[in-house]
Write a protein that holds these residues in place. Structure first.
Motif, PDB file in Angstrom:
ATOM      1  N   ALA A 130       6.761  -1.913 -52.708  1.00 44.57           N
ATOM      2  CA  ALA A 130       5.331  -1.645 -52.847  1.00 44.57           C
ATOM      3  C   ALA A 130       4.494  -2.915 -52.975  1.00 44.57           C
ATOM      4  O   ALA A 130       3.289  -2.892 -52.754  1.00 44.57           O
ATOM      5  N   VAL A 131       5.120  -4.018 -53.331  1.00 47.47           N
ATOM      6  CA  VAL A 131       4.414  -5.275 -53.516  1.00 47.47           C
ATOM      7  C   VAL A 131       4.005  -5.841 -52.162  1.00 47.47           C
ATOM      8  O   VAL A 131       4.799  -5.835 -51.220  1.00 47.47           O
ATOM      9  N   LYS A 132       2.767  -6.313 -52.055  1.00 48.32           N
ATOM     10  CA  LYS A 132       2.333  -6.958 -50.819  1.00 48.32           C
ATOM     11  C   LYS A 132       2.064  -8.442 -51.025  1.00 48.32           C
ATOM     12  O   LYS A 132       1.904  -9.178 -50.068  1.00 48.32           O
ATOM     13  N   ASN A 133       1.975  -8.871 -52.251  1.00 49.46           N
ATOM     14  CA  ASN A 133       1.705 -10.272 -52.547  1.00 49.46           C
ATOM     15  C   ASN A 133       2.427 -10.622 -53.836  1.00 49.46           C
ATOM     16  O   ASN A 133       1.962 -10.278 -54.914  1.00 49.46           O
ATOM     17  N   GLY A 134       3.582 -11.242 -53.727  1.00 50.70           N
ATOM     18  CA  GLY A 134       4.337 -11.573 -54.924  1.00 50.70           C
ATOM     19  C   GLY A 134       5.826 -11.563 -54.658  1.00 50.70           C
ATOM     20  O   GLY A 134       6.281 -12.009 -53.605  1.00 50.70           O
ATOM     21  N   THR A 148      17.543 -14.573 -49.972  1.00 52.84           N
ATOM     22  CA  THR A 148      16.084 -14.508 -50.037  1.00 52.84           C
ATOM     23  C   THR A 148      15.472 -14.311 -48.661  1.00 52.84           C
ATOM     24  O   THR A 148      15.935 -14.878 -47.675  1.00 52.84           O
ATOM     25  N   LEU A 149      14.384 -13.533 -48.624  1.00 52.86           N
ATOM     26  CA  LEU A 149      13.584 -13.320 -47.421  1.00 52.86           C
ATOM     27  C   LEU A 149      12.135 -13.621 -47.783  1.00 52.86           C
ATOM     28  O   LEU A 149      11.585 -12.998 -48.694  1.00 52.86           O
ATOM     29  N   ASN A 150      11.530 -14.595 -47.090  1.00 50.09           N
ATOM     30  CA  ASN A 150      10.126 -14.961 -47.333  1.00 50.09           C
ATOM     31  C   ASN A 150       9.275 -14.476 -46.172  1.00 50.09           C
ATOM     32  O   ASN A 150       9.595 -14.749 -45.011  1.00 50.09           O
ATOM     33  N   LEU A 151       8.171 -13.795 -46.496  1.00 47.04           N
ATOM     34  CA  LEU A 151       7.323 -13.186 -45.476  1.00 47.04           C
ATOM     35  C   LEU A 151       5.860 -13.564 -45.671  1.00 47.04           C
ATOM     36  O   LEU A 151       5.406 -13.790 -46.799  1.00 47.04           O
ATOM     37  N   LEU A 152       5.129 -13.576 -44.566  1.00 49.43           N
ATOM     38  CA  LEU A 152       3.686 -13.817 -44.561  1.00 49.43           C
ATOM     39  C   LEU A 152       3.029 -12.689 -43.778  1.00 49.43           C
ATOM     40  O   LEU A 152       3.464 -12.374 -42.649  1.00 49.43           O
ATOM     41  N   ALA A 153       1.989 -12.088 -44.354  1.00 51.77           N
ATOM     42  CA  ALA A 153       1.263 -11.006 -43.683  1.00 51.77           C
ATOM     43  C   ALA A 153       0.161 -11.585 -42.797  1.00 51.77           C
ATOM     44  O   ALA A 153      -0.595 -12.456 -43.227  1.00 51.77           O
ATOM     45  N   ASP A 208       4.040  -1.898 -43.120  1.00 52.53           N
ATOM     46  CA  ASP A 208       3.256  -2.988 -42.548  1.00 52.53           C
ATOM     47  C   ASP A 208       2.067  -3.303 -43.448  1.00 52.53           C
ATOM     48  O   ASP A 208       1.488  -2.403 -44.063  1.00 52.53           O
ATOM     49  N   PRO A 209       1.660  -4.567 -43.507  1.00 55.64           N
ATOM     50  CA  PRO A 209       0.461  -4.914 -44.265  1.00 55.64           C
ATOM     51  C   PRO A 209      -0.775  -4.421 -43.516  1.00 55.64           C
ATOM     52  O   PRO A 209      -0.716  -4.153 -42.306  1.00 55.64           O
ATOM     53  N   THR A 210      -1.879  -4.308 -44.213  1.00 57.41           N
ATOM     54  CA  THR A 210      -3.135  -3.880 -43.597  1.00 57.41           C
ATOM     55  C   THR A 210      -3.796  -5.083 -42.922  1.00 57.41           C
ATOM     56  O   THR A 210      -3.999  -6.113 -43.559  1.00 57.41           O
ATOM     57  N   ASP A 211      -4.105  -4.932 -41.637  1.00 62.91           N
ATOM     58  CA  ASP A 211      -4.747  -6.020 -40.897  1.00 62.91           C
ATOM     59  C   ASP A 211      -6.033  -6.450 -41.599  1.00 62.91           C
ATOM     60  O   ASP A 211      -6.765  -5.622 -42.133  1.00 62.91           O
ATOM     61  N   VAL A 212      -6.302  -7.689 -41.647  1.00 65.02           N
ATOM     62  CA  VAL A 212      -7.445  -8.371 -42.262  1.00 65.02           C
ATOM     63  C   VAL A 212      -7.358  -8.336 -43.785  1.00 65.02           C
ATOM     64  O   VAL A 212      -7.327  -9.376 -44.423  1.00 65.02           O
ATOM     65  N   THR A 213      -7.273  -7.158 -44.379  1.00 63.77           N
ATOM     66  CA  THR A 213      -7.230  -7.035 -45.839  1.00 63.77           C
ATOM     67  C   THR A 213      -6.062  -7.799 -46.448  1.00 63.77           C
ATOM     68  O   THR A 213      -6.214  -8.456 -47.475  1.00 63.77           O
ATOM     69  N   ASP A 214      -4.897  -7.720 -45.834  1.00 60.60           N
ATOM     70  CA  ASP A 214      -3.695  -8.350 -46.382  1.00 60.60           C
ATOM     71  C   ASP A 214      -3.338  -9.682 -45.718  1.00 60.60           C
ATOM     72  O   ASP A 214      -2.329 -10.289 -46.070  1.00 60.60           O
ATOM     73  N   ASN A 215      -4.155 -10.146 -44.788  1.00 60.86           N
ATOM     74  CA  ASN A 215      -3.850 -11.401 -44.103  1.00 60.86           C
ATOM     75  C   ASN A 215      -3.566 -12.532 -45.080  1.00 60.86           C
ATOM     76  O   ASN A 215      -4.302 -12.716 -46.061  1.00 60.86           O
ATOM     77  N   PHE A 216      -2.517 -13.268 -44.822  1.00 64.51           N
ATOM     78  CA  PHE A 216      -2.087 -14.459 -45.558  1.00 64.51           C
ATOM     79  C   PHE A 216      -1.458 -14.165 -46.914  1.00 64.51           C
ATOM     80  O   PHE A 216      -1.190 -15.094 -47.672  1.00 64.51           O
ATOM     81  N   LYS A 217      -1.207 -12.906 -47.208  1.00 66.60           N
ATOM     82  CA  LYS A 217      -0.456 -12.596 -48.430  1.00 66.60           C
ATOM     83  C   LYS A 217       1.000 -12.964 -48.195  1.00 66.60           C
ATOM     84  O   LYS A 217       1.493 -12.887 -47.068  1.00 66.60           O
ATOM     85  N   ARG A 218       1.671 -13.360 -49.261  1.00 69.82           N
ATOM     86  CA  ARG A 218       3.066 -13.801 -49.162  1.00 69.82           C
ATOM     87  C   ARG A 218       3.950 -12.928 -50.042  1.00 69.82           C
ATOM     88  O   ARG A 218       3.587 -12.618 -51.170  1.00 69.82           O
ATOM     89  N   LEU A 219       5.092 -12.560 -49.494  1.00 67.46           N
ATOM     90  CA  LEU A 219       6.040 -11.726 -50.212  1.00 67.46           C
ATOM     91  C   LEU A 219       7.419 -12.377 -50.150  1.00 67.46           C
ATOM     92  O   LEU A 219       7.882 -12.765 -49.084  1.00 67.46           O
ATOM     93  N   THR A 220       8.044 -12.521 -51.306  1.00 71.01           N
ATOM     94  CA  THR A 220       9.403 -13.037 -51.386  1.00 71.01           C
ATOM     95  C   THR A 220      10.291 -11.913 -51.902  1.00 71.01           C
ATOM     96  O   THR A 220       9.998 -11.314 -52.937  1.00 71.01           O
TER      97      THR A 220
END
Length: 140
Positions: A49-53, A119-124, A71-83
């Motif tokens: 459920a976490v989108k940034n953290g 570990t898996l690092n992601l960027l929205a 999937d993250p929400t376009d624009v709203t979640d842009n550049f959020k990072r999830l580890t």
């Protein structure tokens, strides 16, 4: 003169703006939200459920965790990072709703190697999760 909490009221007024070294400091709500990190402990099959953290996968009983990632929400979640970190020695999986980076069916499942600390690092960005780094994960 003595200091006692409450006896020396302090008021800070930023209505005229905030400056550091004569330079105005400004931020949008979206920029401030990028600093809003969250934490999730996933102890059973289910959604991340976490989108940034950070999400730590650590099942409370033996066995693999099959996690899903919307999937993250376009624009709203842009550049959020999830580890996503594996906190257990299991070959846990994370399945992306529409594939990592839009890569299709061949890039929709991340499988951890079975070691604690995988570990898996992601960027929205643009409604997709892009992989920015991994430690002992395979993508298929």
């Amino acid at each position: 003169m003595s200091f006692y909490p409450g006896s020396f009221p302090v008021t800070v007024d930023f209505t005229g703006g905030l400056e550091i070294g004569g330079v105005a400091v400004t931020s949008s709500a979206a920029e401030l939200n990028l600093a809003d990190n969250a934490y999730q402990l996933l102890v059973a099959d289910g959604a991340i459920a976490v989108k940034n953290g950070v999400c730590v996968i650590a099942k409370t009983v033996a066995g693999v965790v099959a996690a899903t990632l919307a999937d993250p929400t376009d624009v709203t979640d842009n550049f959020k990072r999830l580890t996503i970190i594996s906190g257990q020695a299991q070959a846990n999986t994370v399945t992306s709703a529409s594939s990592f980076g839009g890569g299709g069916a061949g890039e929709d499942v991340a499988t951890f190697s079975g070691q604690i600390g995988d570990t898996l690092n992601l960027l929205a960005y643009g409604g997709k999760w892009y992989i920015t780094g991994t430690h002992q994960c395979t993508i298929a």
